[in-house]
Design an enzyme around this catalytic site. Structure first.
Site, PDB file in Angstrom:
ATOM      1  N   SER A   1       0.836  -1.298  -0.015  1.00 19.17           N
ATOM      2  CA  SER A   1       0.045   0.181  -0.214  1.00 19.17           C
ATOM      3  C   SER A   1       0.925   1.540  -0.086  1.00 19.17           C
ATOM      4  O   SER A   1       0.487   2.218  -0.398  1.00 19.17           O
ATOM      5  CB  SER A   1      -0.994  -0.044   1.211  1.00 19.17           C
ATOM      6  OG  SER A   1      -0.258   0.031   2.447  1.00 19.17           O
TER       7      SER A   1
ATOM      8  N   SER B   1      -6.992   5.577  20.745  1.00 22.48           N
ATOM      9  CA  SER B   1      -7.896   4.412  21.073  1.00 22.48           C
ATOM     10  C   SER B   1      -8.762   4.317  19.914  1.00 22.48           C
ATOM     11  O   SER B   1      -9.953   4.052  20.075  1.00 22.48           O
ATOM     12  CB  SER B   1      -8.499   4.806  22.437  1.00 22.48           C
ATOM     13  OG  SER B   1      -7.901   4.660  23.476  1.00 22.48           O
TER      14      SER B   1
ATOM     15  N   GLU C   1     -16.347   4.259   3.485  1.00 24.63           N
ATOM     16  CA  GLU C   1     -15.311   4.938   4.418  1.00 24.63           C
ATOM     17  C   GLU C   1     -14.755   4.053   5.342  1.00 24.63           C
ATOM     18  O   GLU C   1     -14.367   4.369   6.401  1.00 24.63           O
ATOM     19  CB  GLU C   1     -15.702   6.160   5.040  1.00 24.63           C
ATOM     20  CG  GLU C   1     -14.629   7.050   5.513  1.00 24.63           C
ATOM     21  CD  GLU C   1     -13.692   7.876   4.412  1.00 24.63           C
ATOM     22  OE1 GLU C   1     -12.758   8.502   4.652  1.00 24.63           O
ATOM     23  OE2 GLU C   1     -14.433   8.039   3.412  1.00 24.63           O
TER      24      GLU C   1
ATOM     25  N   THR D   1     -16.340  -0.383   6.349  1.00 24.22           N
ATOM     26  CA  THR D   1     -17.443  -1.113   7.074  1.00 24.22           C
ATOM     27  C   THR D   1     -17.415  -0.898   8.506  1.00 24.22           C
ATOM     28  O   THR D   1     -16.289  -0.811   9.058  1.00 24.22           O
ATOM     29  CB  THR D   1     -17.394  -2.384   6.227  1.00 24.22           C
ATOM     30  OG1 THR D   1     -16.349  -3.117   6.807  1.00 24.22           O
ATOM     31  CG2 THR D   1     -17.562  -2.470   5.030  1.00 24.22           C
TER      32      THR D   1
END
Length: 412
Positions: A184, A342, A392, A394
């Site tokens: 990526s 988080s 954007e 799932t």
């Protein structure tokens, strides 16, 4: 010491009220028509441009709100009006952000204004990332960009899917693989100027919801673009690829540890915006259900006088307010430069999107048979809400991101 407050300032309240008025007077009355037509609502976009809403300046002002709340306030109100039309109004922003995040100053100044046009000549832009076999798995992307040194051109080949404004846009921003060995990190983004040969619209999707927003495939067949259309430039790309190769070599013999991904961190920062959209849709359905429950009578009394209805409305409002607070927290953290330790961005998107699906379903139930018809907008809102748990990232991907962030392990 400054006191803690959740109150909006004067500018934010004016923004909210102005956009709510536009949504109520312009967007919502047109929503049913364009949902049925399943076409881009050009007249509404033009009205937004005349009002100053569909413009780079408007979104830049909200983006630079130091509290981080400008964008979520704006999106909640627009999507309160209608999700499909609102997405047509804000969809160009996806491509603009892609240029702003990766482009040079010259590229930003040249291309972003062209994405919007003006009130007399409205333009659209499209961000092309997903592929038939590469949605959540961005590492599976196959669209290739090959550099031709002799002509200083990039040649793009592949198919993109689920593209908002795909094929009808004036400017397309395309993510493609330039070095497959880097995974990526071997991706780059390119501007495809208007009228470039080889770019065409593939299948236009007939969707369950957000039907006023154009979604289609974009086919790239030997699309040749000038070298200066590589966002960030060739020198910066070469430096980035060299670092990625070196990092891959260093990590080859290292045991798996905490998962860190630069692309995922970028997605994290944008997810609260989707959460704000979901809050807008949920709030709209809740308000309709609340009004209906107060006026609809059965057995001689309003149905809201029954606990079965009243408790549902209480839960709906509680979830909406909680979702908004999660969105606002993540938006404030992003504006303040605080890391999502988080996965707060994913938390806000996950909870808000699931809330939209739940609240709109309950609204249909409260309206009963009327809620199941197209005479009432909650049916459309329920169809629209389904997209928030999909695009954007799932809900399953959001949970994966949160779990990986909390545990530091490559959970699969």
């Amino acid at each position: 010491m400054a006191g803690f407050t959740l109150e909006l300032n004067d500018d934010q309240r004016q923004l909210r009220d102005w956009l709510h008025g536009f949504a109520a007077e312009v967007i919502r009355p047109a929503a049913a028509e364009w949902d049925e037509r399943e076409e881009t609502p050009w007249p509404v976009i033009q009205e937004a441009a005349k009002a100053g809403i569909y413009s780079l300046d408007f979104y830049a002002q909200q983006y630079f709100d130091p509290t981080g709340l400008g964008i979520p306030i704006a999106l909640e109100e627009l999507f309160w009006g209608d999700a499909g039309i609102a997405l047509s109004i804000v969809g160009t922003g996806l491509a603009a952000v892609g240029v702003l995040a990766n482009g040079t100053e010259e590229q930003i100044g040249t291309w972003v204004p062209r994405m919007y046009g003006d009130a007399d000549d409205v333009r659209l832009a499209a961000f092309c990332s997903s592929e038939p076999d590469a949605g959540s798995d961005v590492g599976a992307m196959r669209t290739r960009a090959v550099y031709c040194r002799a002509t200083d051109e990039w040649v793009l080949n592949g198919t993109k899917t689920w593209v908002t404004n795909g094929g009808i846009a004036h400017v397309h921003v395309v993510v493609a693989v330039v070095d497959p060995e880097c995974g990526s990190k071997g991706h780059a983004s390119f501007i495809v100027p208007p009228g470039t040969p080889g770019l065409s619209q593939g299948q236009k999707f007939k969707k369950h919801g957000i039907r006023a927003s154009h979604t289609a495939e974009v086919v790239l067949d030997d699309v040749r673009i000038p070298g200066h259309c590589l966002l960030g430039g060739k020198e910066r790309l070469d430096e980035r690829l060299a670092r990625a190769r070196e990092t891959a070599r260093e990590a080859a013999g290292t045991p798996s540890g905490r998962v860190k991904n630069a692309a995922m961190a970028t997605f994290e920062a944008s997810r609260p915006a989707v959460g704000a959209m979901a809050v807008g849709t949920a709030r709209a359905a809740y308000e309709i259900a609340l009004d209906y429950a107060g006026t609809r009578t059965q057995f001689g009394r309003p149905i809201i006088d029954n606990q079965g209805i009243a408790f549902q409305l209480a839960d709906m409002r509680t979830r909406i307010d909680a979702a908004r607070l999660l969105v606002w927290r993540a938006s404030w953290m992003a504006a303040a430069g605080k890391p999502f330790t988080s996965a707060e961005g994913s938390m806000s998107k996950l909870y808000a999107s699931e809330t939209a699906k739940d609240v709109t379903a309950r609204a249909i139930q409260i309206l009963g048979g009327n809620g199941f018809t197209r005479e009432y907008p909650v049916e459309r809102m329920h169809r629209d809400a389904a997209i928030y748990t999909i695009f954007e990232g799932t809900s399953e991907i959001q949970r994966l991101v949160i779990a990986r962030t909390l545990s530091g392990l490559p959970i699969r």
